[in-house]
Design a protein around this motif. Structure first.
Motif, PDB file in Angstrom:
ATOM      1  N   ASP A 207      -1.105  10.833 -10.140  1.00 30.42           N
ATOM      2  CA  ASP A 207      -1.117  10.325 -11.508  1.00 30.42           C
ATOM      3  C   ASP A 207      -0.356   9.011 -11.654  1.00 30.42           C
ATOM      4  O   ASP A 207      -0.034   8.596 -12.764  1.00 30.42           O
ATOM      5  N   ASN A 208      -0.082   8.363 -10.520  1.00 28.56           N
ATOM      6  CA  ASN A 208       0.650   7.101 -10.569  1.00 28.56           C
ATOM      7  C   ASN A 208       0.312   6.283  -9.323  1.00 28.56           C
ATOM      8  O   ASN A 208       0.128   6.840  -8.234  1.00 28.56           O
ATOM      9  N   LEU A 209       0.219   4.957  -9.479  1.00 29.75           N
ATOM     10  CA  LEU A 209      -0.113   4.065  -8.371  1.00 29.75           C
ATOM     11  C   LEU A 209       0.853   2.877  -8.347  1.00 29.75           C
ATOM     12  O   LEU A 209       1.421   2.488  -9.364  1.00 29.75           O
ATOM     13  N   ARG A 210       0.953   2.288  -7.140  1.00 23.25           N
ATOM     14  CA  ARG A 210       1.719   1.044  -6.925  1.00 23.25           C
ATOM     15  C   ARG A 210       0.934   0.154  -5.973  1.00 23.25           C
ATOM     16  O   ARG A 210       0.247   0.646  -5.082  1.00 23.25           O
ATOM     17  N   ILE A 211       1.048  -1.150  -6.154  1.00 21.23           N
ATOM     18  CA  ILE A 211       0.355  -2.108  -5.291  1.00 21.23           C
ATOM     19  C   ILE A 211       1.421  -2.945  -4.572  1.00 21.23           C
ATOM     20  O   ILE A 211       2.271  -3.581  -5.214  1.00 21.23           O
ATOM     21  N   TYR A 212       1.346  -2.946  -3.231  1.00 21.76           N
ATOM     22  CA  TYR A 212       2.317  -3.677  -2.410  1.00 21.76           C
ATOM     23  C   TYR A 212       1.592  -4.758  -1.616  1.00 21.76           C
ATOM     24  O   TYR A 212       0.417  -4.654  -1.290  1.00 21.76           O
ATOM     25  N   SER A 213       2.366  -5.786  -1.250  1.00 18.41           N
ATOM     26  CA  SER A 213       1.837  -6.850  -0.389  1.00 18.41           C
ATOM     27  C   SER A 213       2.998  -7.685   0.144  1.00 18.41           C
ATOM     28  O   SER A 213       4.048  -7.818  -0.499  1.00 18.41           O
ATOM     29  N   THR A 214       2.754  -8.238   1.328  1.00 25.19           N
ATOM     30  CA  THR A 214       3.691  -9.235   1.849  1.00 25.19           C
ATOM     31  C   THR A 214       3.305 -10.601   1.296  1.00 25.19           C
ATOM     32  O   THR A 214       2.173 -10.800   0.832  1.00 25.19           O
ATOM     33  N   ILE A 215       4.246 -11.536   1.379  1.00 28.95           N
ATOM     34  CA  ILE A 215       3.987 -12.900   0.915  1.00 28.95           C
ATOM     35  C   ILE A 215       4.351 -13.841   2.049  1.00 28.95           C
ATOM     36  O   ILE A 215       5.483 -13.856   2.539  1.00 28.95           O
TER      37      ILE A 215
END
Length: 232
Positions: A207-215
Motif C-alpha cells: 500500500d506504499n511505494l518509493r522511487i529511487y535512483s542514482t545521480i
C-alpha cells in the motif's frame, strides 16, 4: 189470301228487326266466351319459383361450416412455447456461473488496485520532480513523471541500472529503460516528461511505494519520491 199473309210478314219483319237490334245483346255472349280463357292462364311460372326455393341448399351450407370447426383446434402451437422457455433457461443459466467464476478468479489472481492520480512535487539538488499518475498492470507498474534539470550539468538518473521502485514490503521493481535513452539523460535547463515502466506486478498487500535512483554515477541512490500511497 194476300190480306192474311201480311200480318205474318210483319211479324217476320219484326223478328228480323229484333235480330238486327239484338246483336248488341249477343255481343256480351260472345265476350263471355273469351272470358273463359282468363282462368285458364296456367300460371306455371308461379310454380317454378317454388322450385327455386332451394330447400336442399340450406342443409348443404350448414355442414360446410361444421367441418372447419374441428380444424381450429391446432394443438401443435402449444408445445413450441413450452420448448422455448426451457432452452432459454439453459442458455441464461450457463453464462452466469462462468462470469462469476471468472470474476472471482481475477480478484484472487490479480487483485490490482485501480489507476492512481497524484500531484506530488519534490525539489532536490536542482531536480524539479513531479509525479502525476501510476497505473498497475499484470506485469508492470507505469509511473508518469515530469523531471526538469535546473542545474548547469547533464543529469543521469539510470546510471548502471540504478533506478527502481520499492514497496513497503521491500519488493524491488527495476526500471525498463527506453531504447533511445537507456541512461535517462537530462540536459541542463530541459524537462523530461514521460512514462517510466518498472517490471513486475504489485504485491497484493502493498500500500506504499518509493522511487529511487542514482545521480551521475554516484554510489548512493536517493529517493526521487517517497511514501507514495496506494488506494485500493
Amino acid at each position: 189470301m194476300k190480306a192474311k199473309n201480311f200480318p205474318q210478314l210483319a211479324l217476320l219483319s219484326l223478328v228480323c228487326v229484333a235480330c238486327v237490334q239484338n246483336p248488341l245483346a249477343q255481343a256480351p255472349a260472345a265476350s263471355s266466351a273469351p272470358n273463359t280463357p282468363t282462368p285458364t292462364p296456367i300460371q306455371t311460372p308461379s310454380i317454378s319459383p317454388a322450385v327455386q326455393t332451394p330447400i336442399a341448399q340450406e342443409p348443404v351450407a350448414s355442414p360446410a361450416p361444421n367441418n372447419p370447426t374441428p380444424t381450429p383446434i391446432q394443438t401443435p402451437p402449444i408445445p413450441p412455447p413450452t420448448q422455448t422457455p426451457i432452452a432459454q433457461k439453459t442458455q441464461i443459466s450457463t453464462p452466469i456461473p462462468s462470469q462469476t467464476s471468472l470474476e472471482v478468479a481475477q480478484k484472487t489472481t490479480n487483485s490490482m488496485p485501480p489507476a492512481q492520480t497524484y500531484d506530488l512535487r519534490v525539489i532536490d539538488k536542482q531536480l524539479w520532480r513531479r509525479l502525476t499518475k501510476i497505473t498497475f498492470g499484470e506485469d508492470s507498474i507505469i509511473v508518469t513523471m515530469v523531471i526538469t534539470n535546473g542545474s548547469k550539468e547533464v543529469v543521469i538518473l539510470n546510471g548502471e541500472n540504478s533506478m527502481y521502485l520499492y514497496d513497503n514490503y521491500n519488493q524491488r521493481y527495476n526500471l525498463l529503460p527506453p531504447s533511445n535513452n537507456t541512461q535517462i539523460m537530462i540536459k541542463p535547463g530541459t524537462t523530461l516528461k514521460g512514462q517510466f515502466v518498472f517490471v513486475g506486478w504489485l504485491q497484493p498487500k502493498a500500500d506504499n511505494l518509493r522511487i529511487y535512483s542514482t545521480i551521475n554515477y554516484a554510489s548512493k541512490s536517493i529517493a526521487l519520491f517517497d511514501n507514495i500511497p496506494i488506494n485500493r
